[in-house]
Design a protein around this motif. Sequence first.
Motif, mmCIF file in Angstrom:
data_model
loop_
_atom_site.group_PDB
_atom_site.id
_atom_site.type_symbol
_atom_site.label_atom_id
_atom_site.label_comp_id
_atom_site.label_asym_id
_atom_site.label_seq_id
_atom_site.Cartn_x
_atom_site.Cartn_y
_atom_site.Cartn_z
ATOM 1 N N THR A 254 0.851 -1.196 0.000
ATOM 2 C CA THR A 254 0.000 0.000 0.000
ATOM 3 C C THR A 254 0.882 1.240 0.000
ATOM 4 O O THR A 254 1.770 1.374 0.845
ATOM 5 C CB THR A 254 -0.895 0.033 1.274
ATOM 6 O OG1 THR A 254 -1.735 -1.114 1.270
ATOM 7 C CG2 THR A 254 -1.754 1.287 1.301
ATOM 8 N N LEU A 255 0.643 2.120 -0.947
ATOM 9 C CA LEU A 255 1.223 3.467 -0.895
ATOM 10 C C LEU A 255 0.053 4.369 -0.531
ATOM 11 O O LEU A 255 -0.730 4.795 -1.386
ATOM 12 C CB LEU A 255 1.825 3.875 -2.244
ATOM 13 C CG LEU A 255 2.859 2.912 -2.861
ATOM 14 C CD1 LEU A 255 3.454 3.509 -4.137
ATOM 15 C CD2 LEU A 255 3.975 2.596 -1.874
ATOM 16 N N GLY A 256 -0.125 4.582 0.764
ATOM 17 C CA GLY A 256 -1.371 5.166 1.238
ATOM 18 C C GLY A 256 -1.204 6.534 1.861
ATOM 19 O O GLY A 256 -0.099 6.978 2.160
ATOM 20 N N GLY A 257 -2.338 7.175 2.093
ATOM 21 C CA GLY A 257 -2.341 8.497 2.719
ATOM 22 C C GLY A 257 -2.660 8.387 4.201
ATOM 23 O O GLY A 257 -3.196 7.389 4.669
ATOM 24 N N THR A 258 -2.314 9.457 4.943
ATOM 25 C CA THR A 258 -2.673 9.486 6.364
ATOM 26 C C THR A 258 -3.492 10.734 6.665
ATOM 27 O O THR A 258 -3.829 10.988 7.807
ATOM 28 C CB THR A 258 -1.408 9.522 7.250
ATOM 29 O OG1 THR A 258 -0.549 10.534 6.764
ATOM 30 C CG2 THR A 258 -0.699 8.189 7.247
ATOM 31 N N SER A 259 -3.798 11.511 5.635
ATOM 32 C CA SER A 259 -4.501 12.765 5.859
ATOM 33 C C SER A 259 -5.743 12.814 4.986
ATOM 34 O O SER A 259 -5.779 12.209 3.914
ATOM 35 C CB SER A 259 -3.557 13.926 5.490
ATOM 36 O OG SER A 259 -4.296 15.055 5.120
ATOM 37 N N MET A 260 -6.753 13.530 5.451
ATOM 38 C CA MET A 260 -7.978 13.703 4.660
ATOM 39 C C MET A 260 -7.911 14.971 3.809
ATOM 40 O O MET A 260 -8.831 15.277 3.064
ATOM 41 C CB MET A 260 -9.204 13.794 5.584
ATOM 42 C CG MET A 260 -9.433 12.539 6.390
ATOM 43 S SD MET A 260 -9.767 11.135 5.316
ATOM 44 C CE MET A 260 -9.158 9.789 6.322
ATOM 45 N N GLU A 261 -6.838 15.758 3.986
ATOM 46 C CA GLU A 261 -6.693 16.996 3.208
ATOM 47 C C GLU A 261 -6.428 16.651 1.748
ATOM 48 O O GLU A 261 -5.776 15.649 1.449
ATOM 49 C CB GLU A 261 -5.497 17.818 3.727
ATOM 50 C CG GLU A 261 -5.550 18.140 5.208
ATOM 51 C CD GLU A 261 -6.658 19.120 5.529
ATOM 52 O OE1 GLU A 261 -6.824 20.085 4.770
ATOM 53 O OE2 GLU A 261 -7.392 18.881 6.521
ATOM 54 N N GLN A 262 -6.894 17.537 0.844
ATOM 55 C CA GLN A 262 -6.610 17.291 -0.578
ATOM 56 C C GLN A 262 -5.269 17.915 -0.961
ATOM 57 O O GLN A 262 -5.199 18.845 -1.757
ATOM 58 C CB GLN A 262 -7.733 17.862 -1.433
ATOM 59 C CG GLN A 262 -8.920 16.910 -1.513
ATOM 60 C CD GLN A 262 -9.807 17.198 -2.690
ATOM 61 O OE1 GLN A 262 -9.927 18.339 -3.113
ATOM 62 N NE2 GLN A 262 -10.433 16.176 -3.234
ATOM 63 N N THR A 263 -4.229 17.405 -0.318
ATOM 64 C CA THR A 263 -2.883 17.886 -0.633
ATOM 65 C C THR A 263 -2.038 16.659 -0.950
ATOM 66 O O THR A 263 -2.548 15.548 -1.013
ATOM 67 C CB THR A 263 -2.272 18.588 0.602
ATOM 68 O OG1 THR A 263 -2.356 17.674 1.696
ATOM 69 C CG2 THR A 263 -3.008 19.872 0.928
ATOM 70 N N LYS A 264 -0.756 16.869 -1.123
ATOM 71 C CA LYS A 264 0.156 15.737 -1.306
ATOM 72 C C LYS A 264 0.114 14.891 -0.028
ATOM 73 O O LYS A 264 0.542 15.336 1.030
ATOM 74 C CB LYS A 264 1.564 16.280 -1.584
ATOM 75 C CG LYS A 264 2.685 15.269 -1.471
ATOM 76 C CD LYS A 264 2.763 14.339 -2.649
ATOM 77 C CE LYS A 264 3.974 13.410 -2.533
ATOM 78 N NZ LYS A 264 3.924 12.255 -3.392
ATOM 79 N N ARG A 265 -0.431 13.718 -0.104
ATOM 80 C CA ARG A 265 -0.634 12.920 1.116
ATOM 81 C C ARG A 265 -0.179 11.470 0.959
ATOM 82 O O ARG A 265 -0.396 10.650 1.840
ATOM 83 C CB ARG A 265 -2.101 12.972 1.538
ATOM 84 C CG ARG A 265 -3.061 12.425 0.506
ATOM 85 C CD ARG A 265 -4.516 12.759 0.842
ATOM 86 N NE ARG A 265 -5.407 12.128 -0.097
ATOM 87 C CZ ARG A 265 -5.624 12.554 -1.344
ATOM 88 N NH1 ARG A 265 -5.003 13.631 -1.797
ATOM 89 N NH2 ARG A 265 -6.445 11.906 -2.150
ATOM 90 N N HIS A 266 0.437 11.164 -0.197
ATOM 91 C CA HIS A 266 0.914 9.800 -0.434
ATOM 92 C C HIS A 266 2.433 9.823 -0.652
ATOM 93 O O HIS A 266 3.013 10.875 -0.900
ATOM 94 C CB HIS A 266 0.208 9.211 -1.666
ATOM 95 C CG HIS A 266 -1.278 9.089 -1.488
ATOM 96 N ND1 HIS A 266 -2.167 9.990 -2.049
ATOM 97 C CD2 HIS A 266 -2.019 8.193 -0.804
ATOM 98 C CE1 HIS A 266 -3.407 9.636 -1.721
ATOM 99 N NE2 HIS A 266 -3.346 8.560 -0.970
ATOM 100 N N PRO A 267 3.062 8.660 -0.624
ATOM 101 C CA PRO A 267 4.535 8.609 -0.679
ATOM 102 C C PRO A 267 5.129 9.004 -2.027
ATOM 103 O O PRO A 267 4.468 8.967 -3.069
ATOM 104 C CB PRO A 267 4.832 7.130 -0.398
ATOM 105 C CG PRO A 267 3.604 6.568 0.185
ATOM 106 C CD PRO A 267 2.464 7.343 -0.364
ATOM 107 N N THR A 268 6.396 9.368 -1.940
ATOM 108 C CA THR A 268 7.219 9.571 -3.137
ATOM 109 C C THR A 268 8.299 8.493 -3.104
ATOM 110 O O THR A 268 9.056 8.392 -2.137
ATOM 111 C CB THR A 268 7.873 10.972 -3.113
ATOM 112 O OG1 THR A 268 6.830 11.944 -3.104
ATOM 113 C CG2 THR A 268 8.773 11.184 -4.318
#
Length: 226
Positions: free
Chosen positions: A129-143
Motif C-alpha cells: 500500500t502506498l497510502g495516505g494518512t490525511s484527509m486533506e486534498q494535498t500531497k498525502r501519499h509517498p514519493t
Amino acid sequence: MKALWTVAAAAIGAAAYGLSRPGVRATLREDLDTVRRRDPAATNDFVSMVSYPGMHAIWAHRGLHRLWQNDSTKVPARLMSQAVRTLTGVEIHPGAQIGRRFFIDHANGVVIGETSEIGDDVMLYHQVTLGGTSMEQTKRHPTIGNHVLVGAGAKILGPVVVGDNSSVGANAVVVKDVAADSSAVGIPAKVRPYKNRTDPEAAGSDVGDSRSPYADFELIDPAIWI
Ligand SMILES: CC(C)(COP(=O)(O)OP(=O)(O)OC[C@H]1O[C@@H](n2cnc3c(N)ncnc32)[C@H](O)[C@@H]1OP(=O)(O)O)[C@@H](O)C(=O)NCCC(=O)NCCS
C-alpha cells in the motif's frame, strides 16, 4: 453475436495499428523485458503479455493517467480504474505518477494512492500500500525514488520519501523518510544503510538508465491502442 465479432475485429484492428507504431512497440518491448528481468519465471513474452495482471494494471494506468489530466475525463478515468481493479486486483488511482520499467509482481492487493509519485525501475510485490494518512486534498501519499524495491505486504504511509536504490522489507510499515541506499524493515520501519548487497537484482537496483537500450524513446502506452 454479430456485435461481438464487430468489437473483436475493431480491437484486433486497433491492436495491429498500435503495434505498427514504433513508440508503442518499443514501450511494449521495454515492459516485457522488465518482466523477464524481474521474474525468473518469465521465459515467454506472449505468456508474460497475457498473464501478468500487474503489467495489465500498469498499461491501463498509463492510459487512465492521460485521461486524468483533463477535467472533463476525470470521472470516466476514475470509474475505469475501478473496473481495472476488479479485473487485476491492483488499485492505482489515475492521478498517481509512475515512471518507466515499473513492475508489480503477483499483483493482488496493491493500492497506490492519488498523489503517489514513483520513479523509474521500481518494483512492488503483492499487498503493498502506498497510502495516505490525511484527509486533506494535498500531497498525502509517498514519493518513491528510482530503483526501489518494496517487499510483499509493506505499507508506506503519508507523504514520506523513499530514496533512490533503497528497499522496503516485506511487511514493513514505513511512516518516516527512508534515506537513499538503505533498507527499511519492521514495524515501525527502522532504516539502516545496506549491510550487504549480494543480490542487487533483488534489491531493485539492477537496471540503471545508462544501461537501458531504451533510454531515448518517448514512452507511449500500449493500452492506448490495444
Ligand atoms: C529488506 C530486504 C530487501 C533485504 O534488505 P537488506 O538490506 O539486503 O537486508 P539484509 O538481508 O542484509 O538484512 C538486514 C537485517 O534486516 C532483517 N530483515 C531483512 N528483511 C526483513 C523483513 N522483511 N522484516 C524484518 N526484518 C528483516 C535481517 O534479518 C537483518 O537483521 P540483522 O541485522 O539483525 O541480522 C529483504 O529482506 C526483503 O524483505 N525483500 C522483500 C522480498 C519479498 O517481498 N519477496 C516476496 C516474493 S513473493
